[in-house]
Design an enzyme around this catalytic site. Structure first.
Site, PDB file in Angstrom:
ATOM      1  N   ALA A   1      31.073  32.891  27.330  1.00  0.00           N
ATOM      2  CA  ALA A   1      30.965  32.893  25.868  1.00  0.00           C
ATOM      3  C   ALA A   1      30.045  31.797  25.335  1.00  0.00           C
ATOM      4  O   ALA A   1      29.498  31.929  24.238  1.00  0.00           O
ATOM      5  CB  ALA A   1      32.355  32.758  25.250  1.00  0.00           C
TER       6      ALA A   1
ATOM      7  N   PRO B   1      33.471  29.558  30.680  1.00  0.00           N
ATOM      8  CA  PRO B   1      34.860  29.853  30.329  1.00  0.00           C
ATOM      9  C   PRO B   1      35.298  31.272  30.679  1.00  0.00           C
ATOM     10  O   PRO B   1      34.531  32.220  30.566  1.00  0.00           O
ATOM     11  CB  PRO B   1      34.909  29.618  28.818  1.00  0.00           C
ATOM     12  CG  PRO B   1      33.505  29.695  28.356  1.00  0.00           C
ATOM     13  CD  PRO B   1      32.660  29.249  29.501  1.00  0.00           C
ATOM     14  N   ASN B   2      36.536  31.342  31.101  1.00  0.00           N
ATOM     15  CA  ASN B   2      37.262  32.569  31.409  1.00  0.00           C
ATOM     16  C   ASN B   2      36.810  33.266  32.692  1.00  0.00           C
ATOM     17  O   ASN B   2      37.432  34.242  33.107  1.00  0.00           O
ATOM     18  CB  ASN B   2      37.225  33.562  30.235  1.00  0.00           C
ATOM     19  CG  ASN B   2      37.901  32.996  29.014  1.00  0.00           C
ATOM     20  OD1 ASN B   2      38.999  32.478  29.100  1.00  0.00           O
ATOM     21  ND2 ASN B   2      37.221  33.060  27.884  1.00  0.00           N
TER      22      ASN B   2
ATOM     23  N   GLU C   1      19.696  32.818  34.462  1.00  0.00           N
ATOM     24  CA  GLU C   1      20.886  33.202  33.705  1.00  0.00           C
ATOM     25  C   GLU C   1      21.439  34.493  34.303  1.00  0.00           C
ATOM     26  O   GLU C   1      20.680  35.421  34.583  1.00  0.00           O
ATOM     27  CB  GLU C   1      20.500  33.421  32.239  1.00  0.00           C
ATOM     28  CG  GLU C   1      21.630  33.780  31.320  1.00  0.00           C
ATOM     29  CD  GLU C   1      21.169  34.000  29.883  1.00  0.00           C
ATOM     30  OE1 GLU C   1      22.021  34.408  29.086  1.00  0.00           O
ATOM     31  OE2 GLU C   1      19.985  33.783  29.562  1.00  0.00           O
TER      32      GLU C   1
ATOM     33  N   ARG D   1      26.755  45.648  24.543  1.00  0.00           N
ATOM     34  CA  ARG D   1      28.070  45.296  24.020  1.00  0.00           C
ATOM     35  C   ARG D   1      27.978  44.938  22.545  1.00  0.00           C
ATOM     36  O   ARG D   1      27.018  45.289  21.866  1.00  0.00           O
ATOM     37  CB  ARG D   1      28.651  44.163  24.866  1.00  0.00           C
ATOM     38  CG  ARG D   1      28.813  44.615  26.339  1.00  0.00           C
ATOM     39  CD  ARG D   1      29.512  43.644  27.201  1.00  0.00           C
ATOM     40  NE  ARG D   1      30.847  43.375  26.703  1.00  0.00           N
ATOM     41  CZ  ARG D   1      31.554  42.309  27.064  1.00  0.00           C
ATOM     42  NH1 ARG D   1      31.060  41.429  27.921  1.00  0.00           N
ATOM     43  NH2 ARG D   1      32.760  42.116  26.586  1.00  0.00           N
TER      44      ARG D   1
ATOM     45  N   ARG E   1      40.740  39.923  34.578  1.00  0.00           N
ATOM     46  CA  ARG E   1      40.267  39.947  33.186  1.00  0.00           C
ATOM     47  C   ARG E   1      39.390  41.178  32.945  1.00  0.00           C
ATOM     48  O   ARG E   1      38.313  41.303  33.512  1.00  0.00           O
ATOM     49  CB  ARG E   1      39.436  38.696  32.897  1.00  0.00           C
ATOM     50  CG  ARG E   1      38.842  38.686  31.522  1.00  0.00           C
ATOM     51  CD  ARG E   1      37.894  37.523  31.331  1.00  0.00           C
ATOM     52  NE  ARG E   1      37.309  37.589  30.007  1.00  0.00           N
ATOM     53  CZ  ARG E   1      36.102  37.164  29.716  1.00  0.00           C
ATOM     54  NH1 ARG E   1      35.344  36.613  30.648  1.00  0.00           N
ATOM     55  NH2 ARG E   1      35.632  37.269  28.486  1.00  0.00           N
TER      56      ARG E   1
ATOM     57  N   ASN F   1      26.121  31.390  34.641  1.00  0.00           N
ATOM     58  CA  ASN F   1      26.764  32.369  33.786  1.00  0.00           C
ATOM     59  C   ASN F   1      27.561  31.554  32.774  1.00  0.00           C
ATOM     60  O   ASN F   1      28.665  31.096  33.070  1.00  0.00           O
ATOM     61  CB  ASN F   1      27.691  33.295  34.574  1.00  0.00           C
ATOM     62  CG  ASN F   1      28.318  34.354  33.683  1.00  0.00           C
ATOM     63  OD1 ASN F   1      28.333  34.224  32.459  1.00  0.00           O
ATOM     64  ND2 ASN F   1      28.845  35.399  34.287  1.00  0.00           N
TER      65      ASN F   1
ATOM     66  N   TYR G   1      34.237  43.635  33.602  1.00  0.00           N
ATOM     67  CA  TYR G   1      33.784  42.575  34.505  1.00  0.00           C
ATOM     68  C   TYR G   1      33.984  42.889  35.986  1.00  0.00           C
ATOM     69  O   TYR G   1      33.572  42.106  36.839  1.00  0.00           O
ATOM     70  CB  TYR G   1      34.490  41.263  34.153  1.00  0.00           C
ATOM     71  CG  TYR G   1      34.195  40.829  32.743  1.00  0.00           C
ATOM     72  CD1 TYR G   1      32.931  40.375  32.391  1.00  0.00           C
ATOM     73  CD2 TYR G   1      35.172  40.897  31.757  1.00  0.00           C
ATOM     74  CE1 TYR G   1      32.646  39.992  31.091  1.00  0.00           C
ATOM     75  CE2 TYR G   1      34.891  40.510  30.450  1.00  0.00           C
ATOM     76  CZ  TYR G   1      33.627  40.068  30.123  1.00  0.00           C
ATOM     77  OH  TYR G   1      33.345  39.693  28.840  1.00  0.00           O
TER      78      TYR G   1
ATOM     79  N   HIS H   1      24.784  37.432  34.185  1.00  0.00           N
ATOM     80  CA  HIS H   1      25.961  37.988  33.504  1.00  0.00           C
ATOM     81  C   HIS H   1      26.437  39.214  34.275  1.00  0.00           C
ATOM     82  O   HIS H   1      25.615  40.008  34.745  1.00  0.00           O
ATOM     83  CB  HIS H   1      25.632  38.402  32.069  1.00  0.00           C
ATOM     84  CG  HIS H   1      25.184  37.269  31.221  1.00  0.00           C
ATOM     85  ND1 HIS H   1      26.065  36.339  30.722  1.00  0.00           N
ATOM     86  CD2 HIS H   1      23.949  36.889  30.830  1.00  0.00           C
ATOM     87  CE1 HIS H   1      25.378  35.436  30.028  1.00  0.00           C
ATOM     88  NE2 HIS H   1      24.100  35.745  30.091  1.00  0.00           N
TER      89      HIS H   1
END
Length: 151
Positions: free
Chosen positions: A78, A10-11, A99, A108, A18, A75, A23, A101
């Site tokens: 969320a 998502p996103n 994985e 964070r 964004r 990725n 990012y 990111h």
């Protein structure tokens, strides 16, 4: 030719606009294009898929096993911190997972420190921005080249 599947949650379709301070300014399309070139250079085919919907990502993971995908690059966005269902799907299809990111989740907010995927992944690449995707493709191709194929 080994097939790799790059999944984005998502996103991530909003990359480029964004929160560029977190990012980066690269769009998902440009990231996928560079990742596909890395895959070609390694003698692999890269399939790319993004969805904001958990159930659609689940179905795509299930489909990957049928398509003969050799490694998942994921990725989860969320869903990294929330989705037992996606974790179970990855385990069910028994495909190796990397994985990835863009940011470093451990630098964070505390809720981002927990991943439902890291412990089942071959490895985790985070904090290198868009370059992380290219590193993940290279790692997946390297793994696939050293893993005997079934059947």
């Amino acid at each position: 030719m080994t097939r790799l599947l790059l999944l984005n949650g998502p996103n991530l379709s909003l990359l480029g606009t964004r929160e560029p301070g977190i990012y980066g300014a690269d769009t998902l399309e440009s990231i996928e294009r560079r990742a596909a070139e890395c895959a070609r250079e390694a003698g692999c085919e890269l399939l790319c898929f993004q969805s904001n919907a958990e159930h659609v990502l689940l179905e795509r993971i299930h489909q990957a096993a049928v398509e003969g995908v050799g490694c998942l690059i994921f990725n989860p966005g969320a869903f990294t911190h929330t989705s037992v269902a996606l974790r179970d799907a990855v385990l069910a299809v028994q495909l190796p997972l990397i994985e990835v990111h863009l940011s470093n989740p451990h630098a964070r907010e505390p809720f981002r420190h927990r991943s439902y995927f890291s412990d089942i992944a071959l490895g985790v690449i985070s904090g290198f921005g868009a370059l992380g995707y290219e590193l993940a493709v290279r790692a997946a191709a390297h793994h696939a080249a050293r893993t005997p194929r079934a059947g």
